[in-house]
Design a protein around this motif. Structure first.
Motif, PDB file in Angstrom:
ATOM      1  N   LYS A  87      15.808  26.102  53.644  1.00 33.60           N
ATOM      2  CA  LYS A  87      15.898  25.533  54.979  1.00 33.60           C
ATOM      3  C   LYS A  87      15.423  24.087  54.953  1.00 33.60           C
ATOM      4  CE  LYS A  87      14.467  26.231  59.781  1.00 33.60           C
ATOM      5  NZ  LYS A  87      15.829  25.976  60.270  1.00 33.60           N
ATOM      6  N   ASN A  88      16.176  23.210  55.588  1.00 37.07           N
ATOM      7  CA  ASN A  88      15.790  21.807  55.646  1.00 37.07           C
ATOM      8  C   ASN A  88      14.681  21.627  56.682  1.00 37.07           C
ATOM      9  OD1 ASN A  88      15.521  19.042  55.907  1.00 37.07           O
ATOM     10  ND2 ASN A  88      17.705  18.626  55.841  1.00 37.07           N
ATOM     11  N   GLU A  89      13.502  21.258  56.199  1.00 44.14           N
ATOM     12  CA  GLU A  89      12.338  21.070  57.069  1.00 44.14           C
ATOM     13  C   GLU A  89      12.169  19.592  57.435  1.00 44.14           C
ATOM     14  OE1 GLU A  89      10.838  23.523  58.273  1.00 44.14           O
ATOM     15  OE2 GLU A  89      11.260  25.213  56.940  1.00 44.14           O
ATOM     16  N   GLN A  95      28.360  23.875  56.983  1.00 45.68           N
ATOM     17  CA  GLN A  95      28.497  23.896  58.440  1.00 45.68           C
ATOM     18  C   GLN A  95      27.670  22.830  59.154  1.00 45.68           C
ATOM     19  OE1 GLN A  95      30.781  25.963  59.700  1.00 45.68           O
ATOM     20  NE2 GLN A  95      31.158  26.584  57.577  1.00 45.68           N
ATOM     21  N   SER A  96      27.072  21.895  58.399  1.00 50.30           N
ATOM     22  CA  SER A  96      26.284  20.843  59.055  1.00 50.30           C
ATOM     23  C   SER A  96      26.461  19.532  58.299  1.00 50.30           C
ATOM     24  CB  SER A  96      24.808  21.235  59.121  1.00 50.30           C
ATOM     25  OG  SER A  96      24.269  21.415  57.822  1.00 50.30           O
ATOM     26  N   GLU A  97      25.992  18.458  58.897  1.00 52.39           N
ATOM     27  CA  GLU A  97      26.174  17.118  58.339  1.00 52.39           C
ATOM     28  C   GLU A  97      25.509  17.001  56.969  1.00 52.39           C
ATOM     29  OE1 GLU A  97      24.931  12.460  59.301  1.00 52.39           O
ATOM     30  OE2 GLU A  97      24.441  14.068  60.719  1.00 52.39           O
ATOM     31  N   VAL A  98      26.212  16.383  56.025  1.00 52.06           N
ATOM     32  CA  VAL A  98      25.671  16.157  54.687  1.00 52.06           C
ATOM     33  C   VAL A  98      24.861  14.868  54.679  1.00 52.06           C
ATOM     34  CG1 VAL A  98      26.265  15.695  52.274  1.00 52.06           C
ATOM     35  CG2 VAL A  98      27.510  17.433  53.557  1.00 52.06           C
ATOM     36  N   LEU A  99      23.659  14.938  54.078  1.00 50.27           N
ATOM     37  CA  LEU A  99      22.747  13.801  54.048  1.00 50.27           C
ATOM     38  C   LEU A  99      22.645  13.160  52.669  1.00 50.27           C
ATOM     39  CD1 LEU A  99      19.838  15.341  56.163  1.00 50.27           C
ATOM     40  CD2 LEU A  99      21.750  13.944  56.969  1.00 50.27           C
ATOM     41  N   THR A 140      21.926  19.036  53.407  1.00 55.71           N
ATOM     42  CA  THR A 140      22.552  18.931  54.717  1.00 55.71           C
ATOM     43  C   THR A 140      21.469  18.977  55.789  1.00 55.71           C
ATOM     44  OG1 THR A 140      22.836  21.298  55.198  1.00 55.71           O
ATOM     45  CG2 THR A 140      24.492  20.255  53.766  1.00 55.71           C
ATOM     46  N   GLN A 141      21.868  18.773  57.024  1.00 57.60           N
ATOM     47  CA  GLN A 141      20.896  18.814  58.117  1.00 57.60           C
ATOM     48  C   GLN A 141      20.207  20.162  58.230  1.00 57.60           C
ATOM     49  OE1 GLN A 141      22.772  17.519  61.784  1.00 57.60           O
ATOM     50  NE2 GLN A 141      21.469  15.714  61.853  1.00 57.60           N
ATOM     51  N   ASN A 142      20.900  21.230  57.859  1.00 58.32           N
ATOM     52  CA  ASN A 142      20.343  22.580  58.008  1.00 58.32           C
ATOM     53  C   ASN A 142      19.707  23.129  56.733  1.00 58.32           C
ATOM     54  OD1 ASN A 142      21.200  22.560  60.657  1.00 58.32           O
ATOM     55  ND2 ASN A 142      23.067  23.740  60.251  1.00 58.32           N
ATOM     56  N   TYR A 143      20.329  22.844  55.580  1.00 60.86           N
ATOM     57  CA  TYR A 143      19.869  23.463  54.335  1.00 60.86           C
ATOM     58  C   TYR A 143      19.977  22.509  53.150  1.00 60.86           C
ATOM     59  CZ  TYR A 143      20.191  27.975  56.759  1.00 60.86           C
ATOM     60  OH  TYR A 143      20.022  29.001  57.650  1.00 60.86           O
ATOM     61  N   LEU A 144      19.179  22.818  52.124  1.00 62.12           N
ATOM     62  CA  LEU A 144      19.357  22.258  50.798  1.00 62.12           C
ATOM     63  C   LEU A 144      20.055  23.329  49.962  1.00 62.12           C
ATOM     64  CD1 LEU A 144      18.796  20.293  48.398  1.00 62.12           C
ATOM     65  CD2 LEU A 144      16.589  21.481  48.127  1.00 62.12           C
TER      66      LEU A 144
END
Length: 261
Positions: free
Chosen positions: A193-195, A158-162, A175-179
């Motif tokens: 959670k992506n910190e 549900q968020s941008e992939v990095l 992703t912007q929200n989670y690993l």
């Protein structure tokens, strides 16, 4: 008295935090002029791209190259399996598979496949498979490129992939929200959670994450992401191979030993 207690707990917490930091010690450095550094194995073989988009495999004795100027810039290269190195050319939605002599053994043009795949990230899977992120459907696919078949797929994110990294057994999607951590069946086994992390590097033993100019490590033996303590260095790129961390500043590739205990 309350102030003394507060100061005591403050310094105690700072001391404990310092003890949790993973320490590193420099053991080697190499001067290299590279546009991108993609990997280094346990034998010191270095994989990198130069400014003219030539892919290089450099050992102590020789350097061999591969170039495909029609496809433009190499977006990513996965060297986990040296017998099946994959180069991803995002602008042309294409992957080239190379053998250990950098001879082309397979070409995957996602533009010509049915159904069409709009791919934004690629990483190595087992046998003849690749982990690919399908941008249109926002999910991971374990894709068998010889059979042109999707063997597994995940639920959409549900968020941008990095970033995306993998080996035969696990796949890490940042992703912007989670690993997200998946097994080779495509099942989600954990998430964090992506910190503020923006990229990652991965070897068989450890996952390293970058947050601006700070690095963090997630060991396979631990469920906790810990900071890596090191002097402030410019991080152009970073890699991890077994117990070694590599940091490239655009001119020098430095090798550090990870001290996890």
């Amino acid at each position: 008295m309350k102030n003394l207690i507060y100061i005591f707990f403050l310094f105690t917490n700072l001391w404990l935090s310092a003890q949790d930091n993973v320490k590193i010690q420099i053991i080697d450095s190499t001067k290299i002029k590279a546009k991108s550094v993609f990997g280094i194995d346990t034998f010191g073989t270095l994989y990198y791209a130069t400014a003219n988009n030539t892919f290089n495999k450099k050992t102590k004795d020789t350097t061999i190259t591969y170039a495909n100027f029609q496809l433009g810039e190499i977006t990513a290269a996965n060297t986990f399996n040296p017998l099946k190195i994959n180069l991803f050319y995002k602008d042309f939605n294409t992957v080239i598979i190379l053998d250990n002599r950098l001879a082309e053994i397979f070409k995957i043009d996602f533009n010509t496949l049915q159904p069409y795949k709009n791919v934004s990230f690629v990483s190595t899977g087992f046998d003849n498979t690749l982990w690919i992120f399908n941008q249109d459907f926002q999910h991971l696919e374990l894709y068998d490129y010889k059979a042109n078949k999707v063997k597994q797929k995940t639920v959409p994110v549900q968020s941008e992939v990095l970033d995306l990294k993998s080996d035969y057994n696990h796949c890490y999607l940042l992703t912007q929200n989670y690993l997200y951590v998946y097994n080779y069946f495509g099942s989600l086994i954990s998430k964090y959670k992506n910190e503020g992390y923006n990229s990652l590097a991965f070897s068989k033993a450890h996952l390293v994450l970058n947050n601006e100019n700070s690095l963090y490590i997630l060991s396979k033996e631990s469920a906790e992401i810990k900071p890596i303590a090191y002097s402030n260095l410019l991080i152009n790129q970073f890699l991890v191979t077994n117990e070694s961390l590599y940091i490239y500043d655009g001119e020098i590739l430095r090798q550090y030993q990870l001290k996890l205990k």
